[in-house]
Scaffold this active site. Structure first.
Site, PDB file in Angstrom:
ATOM      1  N   LYS A  91     -12.566  -4.586   1.821  1.00 37.95           N
ATOM      2  CA  LYS A  91     -14.166  -3.524   2.080  1.00 37.95           C
ATOM      3  C   LYS A  91     -15.351  -4.022   1.619  1.00 37.95           C
ATOM      4  O   LYS A  91     -16.405  -3.494   2.655  1.00 37.95           O
ATOM      5  CB  LYS A  91     -13.592  -3.046   0.673  1.00 37.95           C
ATOM      6  CG  LYS A  91     -11.989  -2.304   0.412  1.00 37.95           C
ATOM      7  CD  LYS A  91     -12.192  -1.154  -0.801  1.00 37.95           C
ATOM      8  CE  LYS A  91     -11.128  -0.172  -1.163  1.00 37.95           C
ATOM      9  NZ  LYS A  91     -10.725  -0.155  -1.807  1.00 37.95           N
ATOM     10  N   SER A 140       0.919  -1.082  -0.152  1.00 36.00           N
ATOM     11  CA  SER A 140       0.033   0.101   0.122  1.00 36.00           C
ATOM     12  C   SER A 140       0.780   1.460  -0.274  1.00 36.00           C
ATOM     13  O   SER A 140       1.808   0.965   0.030  1.00 36.00           O
ATOM     14  CB  SER A 140      -0.839  -0.273   1.229  1.00 36.00           C
ATOM     15  OG  SER A 140      -2.205   1.041   1.745  1.00 36.00           O
ATOM     16  N   ASN A 175     -14.441   2.121   2.295  1.00 42.90           N
ATOM     17  CA  ASN A 175     -11.829   2.348   2.414  1.00 42.90           C
ATOM     18  C   ASN A 175     -11.926   2.893   3.918  1.00 42.90           C
ATOM     19  O   ASN A 175     -10.482   3.377   3.319  1.00 42.90           O
ATOM     20  CB  ASN A 175     -12.235   2.334   0.663  1.00 42.90           C
ATOM     21  CG  ASN A 175     -12.619   3.926   0.764  1.00 42.90           C
ATOM     22  OD1 ASN A 175     -13.165   5.137   1.155  1.00 42.90           O
ATOM     23  ND2 ASN A 175     -11.491   4.500  -0.238  1.00 42.90           N
ATOM     24  N   SER A 179      -0.332   3.843   1.025  1.00 47.31           N
ATOM     25  CA  SER A 179      -1.391   4.926   1.853  1.00 47.31           C
ATOM     26  C   SER A 179      -0.882   5.944   2.729  1.00 47.31           C
ATOM     27  O   SER A 179       0.047   6.513   2.960  1.00 47.31           O
ATOM     28  CB  SER A 179      -2.796   4.627   2.004  1.00 47.31           C
ATOM     29  OG  SER A 179      -3.533   4.234   1.389  1.00 47.31           O
ATOM     30  N   TYR A 187      -2.716   2.776 -11.702  1.00 44.37           N
ATOM     31  CA  TYR A 187      -1.383   3.264 -11.115  1.00 44.37           C
ATOM     32  C   TYR A 187       0.413   2.768 -11.289  1.00 44.37           C
ATOM     33  O   TYR A 187       0.857   3.619 -11.016  1.00 44.37           O
ATOM     34  CB  TYR A 187      -1.357   4.257 -10.291  1.00 44.37           C
ATOM     35  CG  TYR A 187      -1.358   3.736  -8.762  1.00 44.37           C
ATOM     36  CD1 TYR A 187      -0.463   3.105  -7.843  1.00 44.37           C
ATOM     37  CD2 TYR A 187      -2.525   3.760  -8.557  1.00 44.37           C
ATOM     38  CE1 TYR A 187      -0.744   2.480  -6.066  1.00 44.37           C
ATOM     39  CE2 TYR A 187      -3.437   2.655  -7.408  1.00 44.37           C
ATOM     40  CZ  TYR A 187      -2.352   2.436  -6.079  1.00 44.37           C
ATOM     41  OH  TYR A 187      -2.177   1.659  -4.663  1.00 44.37           O
ATOM     42  N   THR A 210      -8.401  -2.373   2.331  1.00 43.48           N
ATOM     43  CA  THR A 210      -8.004  -2.300   0.812  1.00 43.48           C
ATOM     44  C   THR A 210      -8.327  -3.819   1.155  1.00 43.48           C
ATOM     45  O   THR A 210      -9.120  -4.118   1.806  1.00 43.48           O
ATOM     46  CB  THR A 210      -6.434  -1.817   0.560  1.00 43.48           C
ATOM     47  OG1 THR A 210      -6.180  -2.358  -0.579  1.00 43.48           O
ATOM     48  CG2 THR A 210      -6.029  -2.434   2.287  1.00 43.48           C
ATOM     49  N   ASP A 264     -13.917   6.654  -2.395  1.00 47.04           N
ATOM     50  CA  ASP A 264     -13.027   6.401  -3.609  1.00 47.04           C
ATOM     51  C   ASP A 264     -14.069   7.549  -4.912  1.00 47.04           C
ATOM     52  O   ASP A 264     -13.332   7.839  -5.882  1.00 47.04           O
ATOM     53  CB  ASP A 264     -13.230   4.628  -4.237  1.00 47.04           C
ATOM     54  CG  ASP A 264     -12.142   4.181  -3.511  1.00 47.04           C
ATOM     55  OD1 ASP A 264     -11.624   4.371  -3.376  1.00 47.04           O
ATOM     56  OD2 ASP A 264     -12.856   2.648  -3.224  1.00 47.04           O
TER      57      ASP A 264
END
Length: 287
Positions: free
Chosen positions: A71, A20, A92, A22, A228, A67, A108
């Site tokens: 979820k 992740s 999320n 994040s 991404y 994640t 999201d």
């Protein structure tokens, strides 16, 4: 980021969670704002999800992100779920309320909408039908975002038509018509479309590439890929060569983090060029 006895805590729960981005994202904002806070990865097996979520207020956490694969399962655990997350069918972001109860939401759709607004400011819901590739959780968030923005027609392309039909049944509204199409129809449904979005994992590192014939897609239609890693997928590279506006998946990742940060740490944050550059440096090493 500074740590004291009054540090505000948040994190991300997943299994696995080491991949992740994040923690890097929220760590950047904590450093930027100078807030006494920490955001940590929390590897939690599916069987332990309920215990982990219920432990958040006990351990002094302000909340967490969720994640894969948690979820959807978290919907049945938290005490309250807002309407948006109910429509999407997944959570999320969890916020611990002052009384210790757990509030679930989904950011999201916000992340997608803000990324599209930022990277393709000239796109309008009236530009034409929207083509969505995929019918999973990410596609549901994208469809909700576009429907709420005013898109009148959304065309879902998916290999499993039953799954696409379930999404259409759940998310169609009097204002937004949703039709379903097989993968063999992908070139046909692009005709006169105003936007194309890849909401599948195709093209991601470790997954098969996504190659499309974009000849029937109007050149004015932006092409969006929520993947991404890599940032420039084969789909986006082909769209760029054809002259389409392109929107990569990093913006959605960055913008979806803003509401959670603001709820947990009490400060407004923005997606800046400096943040994007910092995140790009981490993505380059993952190729």
């Amino acid at each position: 980021m500074k740590i004291t006895g009054r540090t505000h805590l948040a994190g991300i729960i997943g299994w696995p969670v080491s991949h992740s981005r994040s923690p890097l994202l929220h760590g950047f904002w904590l450093d930027e704002t100078g807030i006494d806070g920490a955001y940590v990865p929390l590897p939690v097996k599916p069987d332990h999800l309920e215990r982990a979520l219920r432990a958040l207020p006990v351990l002094g956490f302000r909340g967490c992100n969720l994640t894969v694969p948690h979820k959807q399962a978290a919907l049945a655990v938290v005490d309250r779920v807002d309407l948006l997350a109910r429509r999407i069918g997944a959570i999320n972001t969890v916020v611990v309320a002052p009384d210790g109860s757990l509030e679930g939401t989904n950011t999201d759709a916000f992340g997608f909408r803000e990324s599209l607004r930022e990277a393709a400011p000239h796109w309008q819901p009236s530009s034409g039908p929207v083509v969505i590739l995929g019918a999973g959780g990410a596609a549901r968030a994208v469809i909700v975002a576009l429907g709420d923005a005013g898109a009148e027609e959304i065309r879902i392309v998916n290999r499993t038509l039953d799954r696409a039909a379930a999404v259409a049944a759940d998310l169609a509204t009097p204002q937004t018509r949703i039709t379903i199409h097989s993968w063999e129809e992908v070139s046909t449904v692009q005709y006169q479309a105003g936007l194309l979005v890849n909401a599948t994992s195709l093209g991601m590192v470790g997954e098969p590439p996504l190659t499309l014939d974009l000849l029937s897609l109007p050149l004015s239609a932006p092409v969006v890929d929520i993947v991404y890693v890599p940032l420039e997928t084969e789909l986006l590279a082909a769209a760029r060569r054809s002259g389409h506006p392109v929107v990569d998946g990093l913006g959605m990742l960055l913008h979806q983090g803003r509401p959670g940060f603001e709820a947990w740490f009490g400060a407004s944050v923005q997606v800046t060029d400096r943040l994007r550059t910092a995140m790009l440096a981490t993505l380059a090493s993952a190729r």
